[in-house]
Write a protein that holds these residues in place. Sequence first.
Motif, PDB file in Angstrom:
ATOM      1  N   ASP A  50      39.505  24.359   7.773  1.00 30.80           N
ATOM      2  CA  ASP A  50      39.119  25.294   8.827  1.00 30.80           C
ATOM      3  C   ASP A  50      40.217  26.343   9.051  1.00 30.80           C
ATOM      4  O   ASP A  50      39.915  27.525   9.283  1.00 30.80           O
ATOM      5  CB  ASP A  50      38.856  24.545  10.135  1.00 30.80           C
ATOM      6  N   GLY A  53      39.914  28.786   6.190  1.00 37.08           N
ATOM      7  CA  GLY A  53      38.738  29.624   6.373  1.00 37.08           C
ATOM      8  C   GLY A  53      38.942  30.654   7.467  1.00 37.08           C
ATOM      9  O   GLY A  53      38.576  31.824   7.303  1.00 37.08           O
ATOM     10  N   SER A  54      39.564  30.232   8.563  1.00 37.31           N
ATOM     11  CA  SER A  54      39.816  31.166   9.664  1.00 37.31           C
ATOM     12  C   SER A  54      40.750  32.288   9.232  1.00 37.31           C
ATOM     13  O   SER A  54      40.514  33.461   9.524  1.00 37.31           O
ATOM     14  CB  SER A  54      40.419  30.399  10.848  1.00 37.31           C
ATOM     15  N   VAL A  58      36.388  33.531   6.539  1.00 34.88           N
ATOM     16  CA  VAL A  58      35.141  33.013   5.960  1.00 34.88           C
ATOM     17  C   VAL A  58      34.762  31.727   6.678  1.00 34.88           C
ATOM     18  O   VAL A  58      35.604  31.052   7.271  1.00 34.88           O
ATOM     19  CB  VAL A  58      35.282  32.741   4.437  1.00 34.88           C
ATOM     20  N   THR A  59      33.512  31.380   6.605  1.00 31.24           N
ATOM     21  CA  THR A  59      33.029  30.146   7.204  1.00 31.24           C
ATOM     22  C   THR A  59      33.253  28.987   6.249  1.00 31.24           C
ATOM     23  O   THR A  59      33.535  29.171   5.064  1.00 31.24           O
ATOM     24  CB  THR A  59      31.533  30.251   7.519  1.00 31.24           C
ATOM     25  N   GLY A  60      33.104  27.771   6.772  1.00 28.73           N
ATOM     26  CA  GLY A  60      33.294  26.584   5.957  1.00 28.73           C
ATOM     27  C   GLY A  60      32.467  26.564   4.686  1.00 28.73           C
ATOM     28  O   GLY A  60      33.006  26.388   3.583  1.00 28.73           O
ATOM     29  N   ALA A  62      31.164  28.945   2.976  1.00 31.08           N
ATOM     30  CA  ALA A  62      31.608  29.981   2.040  1.00 31.08           C
ATOM     31  C   ALA A  62      32.899  29.564   1.353  1.00 31.08           C
ATOM     32  O   ALA A  62      33.111  29.833   0.160  1.00 31.08           O
ATOM     33  CB  ALA A  62      31.811  31.301   2.774  1.00 31.08           C
TER      34      ALA A  62
END
Length: 208
Positions: A50, A53-54, A58-60, A62
């Motif tokens: 996470d 991604g942050s 991008v989201t998880g 992705a």
Amino acid sequence: MRGYSGEVTTVDQRHRTTPPAPRRRSRRDEILEIAVGLFASRGYHGVSMDDIGSAAGVTGPALYHHFAGKEAMLVAALIPVSEGLLAGGKERVARHPDDAQAALADLIDFHVDFALANPAVIALHLHELDRLPEDPRRQIRRLQRLYVEEWVAVLSRVRPELPAPEARVLAHAAFGLMNSTPFLGGEVDRVRRAALLRDATVHALIGH
């Protein structure tokens, strides 16, 4: 860098060619660079998917499209580096089949440039290699040993009085100097840092 007889020397200009245009970086490359930076600054266990991604925006789902997880990112970061060092080292040595001193100078230039450009990767390699599964860890260790032997072979030509085990000790000491870049501050500009690292490495290997 200083030559071994005291004069200022440089790598033969005939070997300098215009580098090819860099390829366009993929989104995967960008995510991997962000992950490497986070791992290097916080430690492998201090970073979650996470977090990556942050930071990458991008989201998880992705993120998992590019990498199966943190371990896969670590493998993707470290194996190509070891492969690139070995290939680059071999290429530098091959430029100077009849001049061991020039080959050593080229190897030093090559590794100093790498170390200054990749302090986060070096930090990751120093502190997180044991996080890898056995197979990729063994692959990286093998690539490392082959790279070291490129240095040992050249150093043994420059200093034929050295037994190979002693040349190997000096090669590892030189890597310790050059790979200190994760611990260097920004008080000294890059050009001067490179010169200092090159000179220190020459002194460590040659003794003057």
